[in-house]
Design a protein around this motif. Structure first.
Motif, PDB file in Angstrom:
ATOM      1  N   ILE A 186       9.152  -8.969   5.666  1.00 37.93           N
ATOM      2  CA  ILE A 186       7.853  -9.218   5.019  1.00 37.93           C
ATOM      3  C   ILE A 186       6.728  -9.164   6.057  1.00 37.93           C
ATOM      4  CG2 ILE A 186       6.501 -10.930   3.737  1.00 37.93           C
ATOM      5  CD1 ILE A 186       9.182 -11.764   2.394  1.00 37.93           C
ATOM      6  N   GLU A 187       6.985  -9.745   7.235  1.00 38.25           N
ATOM      7  CA  GLU A 187       5.955  -9.731   8.282  1.00 38.25           C
ATOM      8  C   GLU A 187       5.689  -8.294   8.738  1.00 38.25           C
ATOM      9  OE1 GLU A 187       6.671 -12.332  11.640  1.00 38.25           O
ATOM     10  OE2 GLU A 187       4.996 -11.396  12.713  1.00 38.25           O
ATOM     11  N   ALA A 188       6.748  -7.508   8.923  1.00 37.27           N
ATOM     12  CA  ALA A 188       6.571  -6.112   9.371  1.00 37.27           C
ATOM     13  C   ALA A 188       5.769  -5.323   8.331  1.00 37.27           C
ATOM     14  CB  ALA A 188       7.933  -5.459   9.605  1.00 37.27           C
ATOM     15  N   THR A 189       6.006  -5.630   7.052  1.00 37.90           N
ATOM     16  CA  THR A 189       5.257  -4.957   5.974  1.00 37.90           C
ATOM     17  C   THR A 189       3.758  -5.253   6.103  1.00 37.90           C
ATOM     18  OG1 THR A 189       7.166  -5.189   4.519  1.00 37.90           O
ATOM     19  CG2 THR A 189       5.055  -4.808   3.452  1.00 37.90           C
ATOM     20  N   VAL A 190       3.466  -6.534   6.284  1.00 37.17           N
ATOM     21  CA  VAL A 190       2.057  -6.940   6.381  1.00 37.17           C
ATOM     22  C   VAL A 190       1.418  -6.335   7.642  1.00 37.17           C
ATOM     23  CG1 VAL A 190       0.544  -8.943   6.668  1.00 37.17           C
ATOM     24  CG2 VAL A 190       2.427  -9.014   5.034  1.00 37.17           C
ATOM     25  N   ARG A 191       2.170  -6.342   8.745  1.00 38.33           N
ATOM     26  CA  ARG A 191       1.632  -5.773  10.003  1.00 38.33           C
ATOM     27  C   ARG A 191       1.369  -4.282   9.843  1.00 38.33           C
ATOM     28  NH1 ARG A 191       0.344 -10.257  10.552  1.00 38.33           N
ATOM     29  NH2 ARG A 191       1.668 -11.839  11.421  1.00 38.33           N
ATOM     30  N   PHE A 192       2.228  -3.612   9.074  1.00 33.59           N
ATOM     31  CA  PHE A 192       1.998  -2.177   8.847  1.00 33.59           C
ATOM     32  C   PHE A 192       0.667  -1.975   8.125  1.00 33.59           C
ATOM     33  CE2 PHE A 192       2.317   1.324   5.707  1.00 33.59           C
ATOM     34  CZ  PHE A 192       2.213   2.381   6.605  1.00 33.59           C
ATOM     35  N   GLU A 194      -1.876  -3.977   8.026  1.00 26.49           N
ATOM     36  CA  GLU A 194      -2.997  -4.328   8.919  1.00 26.49           C
ATOM     37  C   GLU A 194      -3.265  -3.179   9.885  1.00 26.49           C
ATOM     38  OE1 GLU A 194      -2.282  -9.155   8.998  1.00 26.49           O
ATOM     39  OE2 GLU A 194      -1.631  -7.948  10.701  1.00 26.49           O
ATOM     40  N   ARG A 195      -2.194  -2.625  10.409  1.00 30.62           N
ATOM     41  CA  ARG A 195      -2.281  -1.561  11.405  1.00 30.62           C
ATOM     42  C   ARG A 195      -3.043  -0.348  10.878  1.00 30.62           C
ATOM     43  NH1 ARG A 195       1.822  -0.528  15.785  1.00 30.62           N
ATOM     44  NH2 ARG A 195       1.307   1.586  16.378  1.00 30.62           N
ATOM     45  N   ILE A 196      -2.834  -0.034   9.570  1.00 31.80           N
ATOM     46  CA  ILE A 196      -3.524   1.149   9.034  1.00 31.80           C
ATOM     47  C   ILE A 196      -4.888   0.787   8.433  1.00 31.80           C
ATOM     48  CG2 ILE A 196      -1.404   2.480   8.666  1.00 31.80           C
ATOM     49  CD1 ILE A 196      -1.583   1.801   5.681  1.00 31.80           C
ATOM     50  N   GLY A 197      -5.263  -0.491   8.503  1.00 28.22           N
ATOM     51  CA  GLY A 197      -6.619  -0.863   8.066  1.00 28.22           C
ATOM     52  C   GLY A 197      -6.670  -1.537   6.708  1.00 28.22           C
ATOM     53  N   ILE A 198      -5.491  -1.808   6.094  1.00 29.51           N
ATOM     54  CA  ILE A 198      -5.501  -2.569   4.839  1.00 29.51           C
ATOM     55  C   ILE A 198      -5.196  -4.018   5.216  1.00 29.51           C
ATOM     56  CG2 ILE A 198      -4.458  -2.836   2.546  1.00 29.51           C
ATOM     57  CD1 ILE A 198      -3.633   0.086   2.630  1.00 29.51           C
ATOM     58  N   ASP A 199      -6.264  -4.803   5.429  1.00 27.55           N
ATOM     59  CA  ASP A 199      -5.968  -6.187   5.841  1.00 27.55           C
ATOM     60  C   ASP A 199      -6.168  -7.115   4.643  1.00 27.55           C
ATOM     61  OD1 ASP A 199      -8.624  -5.808   5.888  1.00 27.55           O
ATOM     62  OD2 ASP A 199      -8.859  -6.086   8.033  1.00 27.55           O
ATOM     63  N   GLU A 200      -6.140  -8.387   4.897  1.00 28.55           N
ATOM     64  CA  GLU A 200      -6.255  -9.378   3.815  1.00 28.55           C
ATOM     65  C   GLU A 200      -5.161  -9.181   2.761  1.00 28.55           C
ATOM     66  OE1 GLU A 200      -9.742 -11.224   3.196  1.00 28.55           O
ATOM     67  OE2 GLU A 200      -9.622 -10.991   5.361  1.00 28.55           O
ATOM     68  N   VAL A 201      -3.998  -8.730   3.217  1.00 27.85           N
ATOM     69  CA  VAL A 201      -2.900  -8.508   2.279  1.00 27.85           C
ATOM     70  C   VAL A 201      -2.264  -9.835   1.881  1.00 27.85           C
ATOM     71  CG1 VAL A 201      -0.493  -7.728   2.319  1.00 27.85           C
ATOM     72  CG2 VAL A 201      -2.320  -6.151   2.921  1.00 27.85           C
ATOM     73  N   GLU A 202      -2.024 -10.007   0.587  1.00 26.45           N
ATOM     74  CA  GLU A 202      -1.339 -11.223   0.119  1.00 26.45           C
ATOM     75  C   GLU A 202       0.007 -10.820  -0.477  1.00 26.45           C
ATOM     76  OE1 GLU A 202      -3.014 -14.897  -2.283  1.00 26.45           O
ATOM     77  OE2 GLU A 202      -2.339 -13.332  -3.652  1.00 26.45           O
ATOM     78  N   VAL A 203       1.059 -11.515  -0.070  1.00 31.92           N
ATOM     79  CA  VAL A 203       2.406 -11.184  -0.543  1.00 31.92           C
ATOM     80  C   VAL A 203       2.742 -12.054  -1.752  1.00 31.92           C
ATOM     81  CG1 VAL A 203       4.855 -11.153   0.074  1.00 31.92           C
ATOM     82  CG2 VAL A 203       3.123 -10.564   1.791  1.00 31.92           C
TER      83      VAL A 203
END
Ligand code: HAM
Length: 460
Positions: A186-192, A194-203
Motif C-alpha cells: 500500500i505504501e509503495a502504491t501511494v509513493r508511486f 506521489e512520484r508521478i505528481g498525484i499527491d493527496e492520495v487517500e487509500v
C-alpha cells in the motif's frame, strides 16, 4: 458462393472474386463455419471499439510513467516479470471465480487451431502466480517480489477510463503473511502516485477476513436479501447463491436499496483478523499514508482474503478506481502450488494518465534538441557529420535527407518543435561556425562548431 467457399483453404482467410472467407470450427458441434465478407478495397479501418492507439505525441508520457513505476518498484526490490498475452482459460476461471464479472461477462476467450481454450489475460495476478509456480520462483520459506507492466483485456462497455484493452502496472509480494507486507504494497502504491505528481492520495481500506468470516458474511447477505431474491429470475438467484458477495458490487439501484441495513463484513471478522487490520492501519499511519476505512469495499475477484484496498480519484468520474489490490492467501495453492501467502496491487495506466492530464501534471513531449538545416549544397557532408557527432554526444538531432529548400527545412524544424535550428551554408563553412537559431524567439548567433554541443545543451 458455396462452390467458391468449398474451394477455399481449410484455415485462415483468402480473397476470392471480391469476397474474403475465413473458416472456423465449432468443436462441440463437430462443425466448421465459413464466414464470408465482401472485400472492399476502399474500406478504412479503425482501432477496435474500446481500444486506443498510443500516438507519438502521447507515448512520451507512457514511457515516463512506466519508467517511474520501474524505478519505484526496484527501490523496494521488485523484479519485473513478463507473462504471455494469453493463457489457458481455466487459469482465470479458477483464480477470479466463476461468478466474477471478469469470468462471467468480460473475458476474451476463444479456441485456438489446436482446440485449446485460450483467454487474453484480463488481469496480471493469476499469470504471475502461474509463472511463479511453474518456475518455482518462491520455494517454501522464501519471499518473492514481482512487478509487471501489462496490457489487460476485458469486454466492458467502453467509456472514459474504461477500455477493452487497457494497461496496468502491478506489484505482487509473495511468501509473507505479515501485515508489514500489506503495508509495503500500500505504501509503495501511494509513493508511486506521489512520484508521478498525484499527491493527496487517500487509500480506501477494508478487511474481508479469512474463509470463516466470509462464509458467515455470505450467509448473512443471503438472509438479508432473501425477500429481494425471491422475486428475481432463477439465474439471478443462482448467481447470488453461488457467491452472495457479488451482490455488493452491483450497480443496480434496486439491489443497492435492498442491501441497505446489511451489517458490514467487518462485523464478522475473527478476533485475530481484527487485530491484524488494526496493526495494518497503525503501520500505514506511521508511514504517513492517509487511510479511510471502507467497509463497502469487497473487490470483484474471488481470490482476496483479509486486506483489500482501492485508491479513488474524483477526477475519474464514474470509473473512480485508480488502482486496486489486496491479500490473496489461497491463490498459490488454488493454482497448484503449496500454500503460500501473498499480497499485491495493480494500477491502471490510462486512469493515472487521465488524472495527470486533468491536473496538468507530467512531462511534456520529448522534442528534438536541434534540426540541422543544410543551407547550401556544399554544406551537406559537414551537416551529416555534425549530426552524427551531436547524436553520439547524446543530443536529439533531426535533419532533411531530400534536398528541400532552406525555407522548407525551417518549416520542418518548426513542425517537429525542435528547440534550435542549426544552419550551415557556405559562409559558416568558411568560418568553421554554425548559425544557431532559437526557434521560439527567432534569436540567432554564430557558434564555433567545436562548442556547438554545449550551446545546444543550453550550457553556454
Ligand atoms: P482490478 O481492480 O480489477 O484489480 O484492476 C486494477 C486497476 O486496473 C483498476 O483499479 C483500474 O485502474 C485498472 N483497470 C481495470 N480494468 C480496466 C479497464 N477496463 N479500463 C481501464 N482500466 C482498467 C486487478 O486487476 C487485480 N489483479 C489487482 C491485484 C494485484 N490484486 C492483487 N494483486
Amino acid at each position: 458462393m458455396k462452390a467458391e467457399g468449398g474451394r477455399m483453404k481449410a484455415e485462415g482467410g483468402r480473397r476470392l472474386d471480391g469476397w474474403i472467407g475465413v473458416w472456423s470450427s465449432i468443436p462441440a458441434q463437430g462443425a466448421r463455419v465459413l464466414t464470408l465478407s465482401r472485400h472492399n478495397p476502399c474500406m478504412r479501418f479503425q482501432a477496435p471499439r474500446g481500444t486506443e492507439d498510443c500516438l507519438p505525441g502521447q507515448s512520451d508520457r507512457w514511457i515516463w510513467l512506466e519508467g517511474e513505476f520501474r524505478a519505484l518498484a526496484s527501490l523496494y526490490g521488485y523484479k519485473e516479470i513478463r507473462t504471455p498475452t494469453f493463457e489457458d482459460t481455466e487459469l482465470f476461471v479458477r483464480s477470479s471465480g466463476e461468478t466474477s464479472d471478469i469470468v462471467s461477462k468480460q473475458m476474451y476467450s476463444f479456441q485456438d487451431k489446436g482446440e485449446r481454450n485460450i483467454t487474453l489475460k484480463p488481469e496480471g495476478t493469476a499469470p504471475a502466480i502461474r509463472a511463479l509456480i511453474e518456475h518455482n520462483l518462491c520455494p517454501q520459506g522464501s519471499v518473492c517480489r514481482l512487478s509487471y507492466v501489462t496490457p489487460i483485456f476485458r469486454y466492458e462497455r467502453p467509456q472514459k477510463g474504461r477500455l477493452r484493452e487497457s494497461h496496468q502496472v502491478g506489484l505482487e509480494l509473495i511468501g509473507s503473511p505479515s501485515a508489514r507486507a500489506d503495508a509495503e504494497i500500500i505504501e509503495a502504491t501511494v509513493r508511486f502516485y506521489e512520484r508521478i505528481g498525484i499527491d493527496e492520495v487517500e487509500v480506501s481500506l477494508n478487511s474481508i477476513g479469512r474463509d470463516e468470516c466470509r462464509a458467515a458474511f455470505r450467509a448473512a447477505i443471503l438472509k438479508h436479501m432473501g425477500g429481494y431474491l425471491s422475486g428475481q429470475p432463477a439465474e439471478v438467484q443462482e448467481r447470488a447463491e453461488k457467491n452472495p458477495l457479488r451482490l455488493l458490487d452491483s450497480k443496480d439501484p434496486d439491489v443497492q436499496a435492498a442491501l441497505l441495513g446489511l451489517p458490514p463484513i467487518t462485523d464478522f471478522l475473527e478476533s485475530d483478523s481484527k487485530e491484524r487490520f488494526k496493526d495494518l492501519q497503525r503501520m500505514l499511519h506511521e508511514a504517513g499514508v492517509k487511510v479511510r476505512v471502507a467497509p463497502d469495499i469487497v473487490r470483484g475477484l474471488d481470490y482476496y482474503t483479509e486486506t483489500v484496498f482501492e485508491v479513488q480519484s474524483t477526477r475519474l468520474g464514474s470509473q473512480s478506481a485508480l488502482c486496486g489490490g489486496g491479500r490473496y492467501d489461497n491463490l498459490v495453492k488454488e493454482l497448484g502450488g503449496s500454500a503460500t501467502p501473498a499480497v499485491g496491487v495493480a494500477m491502471g495506466i490510462e486512469r493515472a494518465l487521465i488524472v495527470l492530464e486533468d491536473m496538468q501534471q507530467g512531462p511534456g513531449p520529448h522534442n528534438p534538441d536541434a534540426f540541422i538545416v543544410i543551407a547550401t549544397p556544399a554544406a551537406k557532408e559537414t551537416c551529416h557529420r555534425l549530426a552524427r557527432e551531436l547524436r553520439t554526444a547524446g543530443l536529439v538531432i533531426l535533419m532533411d535527407y531530400d534536398d528541400r529548400s532552406m525555407k522548407s527545412q525551417l518549416k520542418m524544424a518548426d513542425r517537429e518543435s525542435a528547440r534550435f535550428a542549426v544552419l550551415i551554408g557556405d559562409d559558416e563553412l568558411a568560418k568553421g561556425v554554425a548559425t544557431v537559431r532559437t526557434l521560439a524567439s527567432s534569436e540567432q548567433r554564430e557558434v564555433p562548431l567545436a562548442g556547438l554541443s554545449q550551446v545546444l545543451r543550453g550550457h553556454s
